[in-house]
Design a protein around this motif. Sequence first.
Motif, PDB file in Angstrom:
ATOM      1  N   PHE A 163       0.637  -1.087  -0.026  1.00  0.00           N
ATOM      2  CA  PHE A 163      -0.104   0.075   0.070  1.00  0.00           C
ATOM      3  C   PHE A 163       0.960   1.310   0.086  1.00  0.00           C
ATOM      4  N   SER A 164       0.703   2.160  -0.843  1.00  0.00           N
ATOM      5  CA  SER A 164       1.414   3.298  -0.812  1.00  0.00           C
ATOM      6  C   SER A 164       0.811   4.258   0.195  1.00  0.00           C
ATOM      7  N   ARG A 165       1.362   5.533   0.606  1.00  0.00           N
ATOM      8  CA  ARG A 165       0.706   6.340   1.558  1.00  0.00           C
ATOM      9  C   ARG A 165      -0.134   7.297   1.321  1.00  0.00           C
ATOM     10  N   VAL A 166      -0.257   7.325  -0.304  1.00  0.00           N
ATOM     11  CA  VAL A 166      -1.535   7.881  -0.918  1.00  0.00           C
ATOM     12  C   VAL A 166      -2.892   7.118  -0.875  1.00  0.00           C
ATOM     13  N   GLN A 167      -2.560   5.839  -0.788  1.00  0.00           N
ATOM     14  CA  GLN A 167      -3.794   4.905  -0.853  1.00  0.00           C
ATOM     15  C   GLN A 167      -4.341   4.929   0.718  1.00  0.00           C
ATOM     16  N   PHE A 168      -3.775   5.392   1.746  1.00  0.00           N
ATOM     17  CA  PHE A 168      -4.275   5.609   3.052  1.00  0.00           C
ATOM     18  C   PHE A 168      -5.319   6.615   3.205  1.00  0.00           C
ATOM     19  N   GLU A 169      -5.277   7.749   2.008  1.00  0.00           N
ATOM     20  CA  GLU A 169      -6.277   8.726   2.216  1.00  0.00           C
ATOM     21  C   GLU A 169      -7.316   8.444   1.411  1.00  0.00           C
ATOM     22  N   LYS A 170      -7.467   7.528   0.576  1.00  0.00           N
ATOM     23  CA  LYS A 170      -8.563   7.074  -0.167  1.00  0.00           C
ATOM     24  C   LYS A 170      -9.622   6.378   0.520  1.00  0.00           C
ATOM     25  N   ASP A 171     -10.885   6.337  -0.039  1.00  0.00           N
ATOM     26  CA  ASP A 171     -12.099   5.397   0.662  1.00  0.00           C
ATOM     27  C   ASP A 171     -11.928   3.988   0.180  1.00  0.00           C
ATOM     28  N   ILE A 172     -11.975   3.185   1.288  1.00  0.00           N
ATOM     29  CA  ILE A 172     -11.726   1.679   1.083  1.00  0.00           C
ATOM     30  C   ILE A 172     -12.607   0.956   0.031  1.00  0.00           C
ATOM     31  N   SER A 173     -13.851   1.792  -0.156  1.00  0.00           N
ATOM     32  CA  SER A 173     -14.946   1.242  -1.043  1.00  0.00           C
ATOM     33  C   SER A 173     -14.096   1.311  -2.617  1.00  0.00           C
ATOM     34  N   THR A 174     -13.091   2.219  -2.780  1.00  0.00           N
ATOM     35  CA  THR A 174     -12.590   2.368  -4.112  1.00  0.00           C
ATOM     36  C   THR A 174     -11.268   1.499  -4.310  1.00  0.00           C
ATOM     37  N   PHE A 175     -11.221   0.716  -3.300  1.00  0.00           N
ATOM     38  CA  PHE A 175      -9.790  -0.082  -3.487  1.00  0.00           C
ATOM     39  C   PHE A 175     -10.276  -1.285  -4.508  1.00  0.00           C
ATOM     40  N   SER A 176      -9.008  -1.896  -4.996  1.00  0.00           N
ATOM     41  CA  SER A 176      -9.461  -3.190  -5.874  1.00  0.00           C
ATOM     42  C   SER A 176      -9.846  -4.414  -4.998  1.00  0.00           C
ATOM     43  N   GLY A 177     -10.400  -5.398  -5.526  1.00  0.00           N
ATOM     44  CA  GLY A 177     -10.466  -6.540  -4.522  1.00  0.00           C
ATOM     45  C   GLY A 177      -9.557  -7.225  -3.732  1.00  0.00           C
ATOM     46  N   GLY A 178      -8.161  -7.186  -4.251  1.00  0.00           N
ATOM     47  CA  GLY A 178      -7.160  -7.635  -3.544  1.00  0.00           C
ATOM     48  C   GLY A 178      -6.538  -6.822  -2.609  1.00  0.00           C
ATOM     49  N   GLN A 179      -6.905  -5.310  -2.982  1.00  0.00           N
ATOM     50  CA  GLN A 179      -6.451  -4.453  -1.668  1.00  0.00           C
ATOM     51  C   GLN A 179      -7.630  -4.516  -0.355  1.00  0.00           C
ATOM     52  N   LYS A 180      -8.770  -4.813  -0.908  1.00  0.00           N
ATOM     53  CA  LYS A 180      -9.759  -4.947   0.053  1.00  0.00           C
ATOM     54  C   LYS A 180      -9.399  -6.115   1.053  1.00  0.00           C
ATOM     55  N   LYS A 181      -9.034  -7.221   0.267  1.00  0.00           N
ATOM     56  CA  LYS A 181      -8.709  -8.453   1.022  1.00  0.00           C
ATOM     57  C   LYS A 181      -7.443  -8.351   1.960  1.00  0.00           C
ATOM     58  N   LYS A 182      -6.859  -7.453   1.426  1.00  0.00           N
ATOM     59  CA  LYS A 182      -5.466  -7.171   2.385  1.00  0.00           C
ATOM     60  C   LYS A 182      -5.867  -6.203   3.535  1.00  0.00           C
ATOM     61  N   VAL A 183      -6.868  -5.642   3.568  1.00  0.00           N
ATOM     62  CA  VAL A 183      -7.517  -4.755   4.677  1.00  0.00           C
ATOM     63  C   VAL A 183      -7.848  -5.733   5.576  1.00  0.00           C
ATOM     64  N   LEU A 184      -8.639  -6.573   5.234  1.00  0.00           N
ATOM     65  CA  LEU A 184      -9.277  -7.679   5.986  1.00  0.00           C
ATOM     66  C   LEU A 184      -8.167  -8.437   6.753  1.00  0.00           C
ATOM     67  N   ILE A 185      -7.138  -8.862   6.003  1.00  0.00           N
ATOM     68  CA  ILE A 185      -6.142  -9.589   6.408  1.00  0.00           C
ATOM     69  C   ILE A 185      -5.089  -8.978   7.785  1.00  0.00           C
ATOM     70  N   ALA A 186      -4.872  -7.596   7.130  1.00  0.00           N
ATOM     71  CA  ALA A 186      -4.057  -6.768   8.212  1.00  0.00           C
ATOM     72  C   ALA A 186      -5.108  -6.620   9.633  1.00  0.00           C
ATOM     73  N   LYS A 187      -6.308  -6.305   9.355  1.00  0.00           N
ATOM     74  CA  LYS A 187      -7.335  -6.104  10.615  1.00  0.00           C
ATOM     75  C   LYS A 187      -7.099  -7.332  11.552  1.00  0.00           C
ATOM     76  N   SER A 188      -7.308  -8.552  10.855  1.00  0.00           N
ATOM     77  CA  SER A 188      -7.109  -9.777  11.543  1.00  0.00           C
ATOM     78  C   SER A 188      -5.693  -9.784  12.466  1.00  0.00           C
ATOM     79  N   LEU A 189      -4.549  -9.803  11.625  1.00  0.00           N
ATOM     80  CA  LEU A 189      -3.256  -9.872  12.438  1.00  0.00           C
ATOM     81  C   LEU A 189      -3.203  -9.017  13.531  1.00  0.00           C
ATOM     82  N   CYS A 190      -4.042  -7.824  13.321  1.00  0.00           N
ATOM     83  CA  CYS A 190      -3.757  -6.723  14.573  1.00  0.00           C
ATOM     84  C   CYS A 190      -4.665  -6.982  15.766  1.00  0.00           C
ATOM     85  N   GLU A 191      -5.662  -8.100  15.782  1.00  0.00           N
ATOM     86  CA  GLU A 191      -6.724  -8.246  16.594  1.00  0.00           C
ATOM     87  C   GLU A 191      -5.956  -9.138  17.756  1.00  0.00           C
ATOM     88  N   LYS A 192      -6.063  -8.734  18.819  1.00  0.00           N
ATOM     89  CA  LYS A 192      -5.751  -9.796  20.166  1.00  0.00           C
ATOM     90  C   LYS A 192      -6.804 -10.930  20.448  1.00  0.00           C
TER      91      LYS A 192
END
Length: 492
Positions: free
Chosen positions: A411-440
């Motif tokens: 993910f580029s830093r520019v991507q951090f400013e965008k709405d998640i709904s505009t992400f590609s299918g692969g980028q959305k999956k990465k969001v879910l995986i990153a969230k999961s890895l952060c959860e206790k």
Amino acid sequence: MSLINVTNLTFAYEGSYDNIFENVNFQIDTDWKLGFTGRNGRGKTTFLGLLLDKYEYSGKISAKVGFDYFPFHVENKEYNTLDVINDIHPDYQHWELMRELSLLKVSEDVLYRPFESLSNGEQTKVLLAALFLKENNFLLIDEPTNHLDRKARKLVSDYLNTKSGFILVSHDRSFLDNCVDHILSINKTNIEIQKGNFSDWWENKKRQDNFELAENDKLRKDIKRLSDAARRTSNWSDEVEKTKNGTRNSGSKVDKGYVGHKAAKMMKHSKGIEQRQHSAIEERSKLLVNIESSESLKISQLAFHKNQLVELENVSIYYGEKKACADISFTIEQGDRIALSGKNGSGKSSIIKLICGEDMNYTGTFRKGSQLKISYVSQDTSHLQGNLSNYASDNGIDESLFKAILRKLDFSRVQFEKDISTFSGGQKKKVLIAKSLCEKVHLHIWDEPLNFIDVISRMQIEELLLEYSPTLLFVEHDSEFCKNIATKIIEF
């Protein structure tokens, strides 16, 4: 055989200041079987759209063949499958269709069923068969594996291996290795073509990356040495210059001609050092531009008070009268990474729902540790919206770690400013995986997490899981990922 020539291709979406492609040049032989690879968001589907003349661009794409795109858009899914094929390609011989369906192990009866009643795998195979009925067209096949189980992937890969004249976008390494003879890769700064399959390309890339890292280190040392030499020469030159209008220490008069000659010689030497230094800096600037790397991360999973987290003994799950799965038995212990394997519809997702706490109608014995905390990654990403900072806050996860994982996954830093709904299918999956890895949590459960995720990110997720060693239950049809990650495989 004919050629597709791409010359000085430059393209950016309307309203965007960033070019997706800039002065790109390459040539494709229409007899090749090309695997198309590159990070999510780099422009693979966009390039296919440019070949199909969907967008305006500068430069030139010349070809003596037409292009066809998979997956076809099916307007009337309620039609019988045979009518859907007729809409896609009216001028075909029925025996040719039967030949293609036979190669794909699809029975003739699907032709007389509504297309919408077919499984995702059956729909994929039927549309591929229709695609290869067309002659003299170069085929653009975009991610055919997303709805295929492991057995179907092998079948489709073997089928494509018998064909030629296509670009195939796939993120499954084994699938690509089996059916392509060239790789078209979108890198950070260019597009390149190499002969061979994905594994050949990846080995070449690693060799090139290691060579560039070594060269970069060597040039960095050269630049430091030359900078030090330039500084010393400059100091000597200044000292000589001071003596020009003075006297030597002995009190004798200074030989200004000698001093001037010495200063000029030093100046020439200094210029030579400066030139070599600039050349070294210029050479170094050409290195590392396509290396895919990022910082290592520290992630930790909660320890559970017992070694055994979940136990299933002869569990069968029912939807009304229909049995989703029968007599499933396994345990999940701390440190396990368990892959649930089986064809689509065999009940893997039903078992996951049961473990995650959904109210399911089942028989047999099911035990789950009290106070067990689970992080779940679903197949569905349609609910994702808003910016990443708010998403992290709403889900109670560490924003810095969340974004660090996404940075590691390109993910580029520019991507951090965008709405998640505009992400590609692969980028959305990465969001879910990153969230999961952060959860206790004590246990991670991932249901087909890699759909749409690019190959390099898949390998980085593998590295992360092997380093971090969480307790994990997952369903995934990427055979290479399963082989590398799973400590146990449960066959359905």
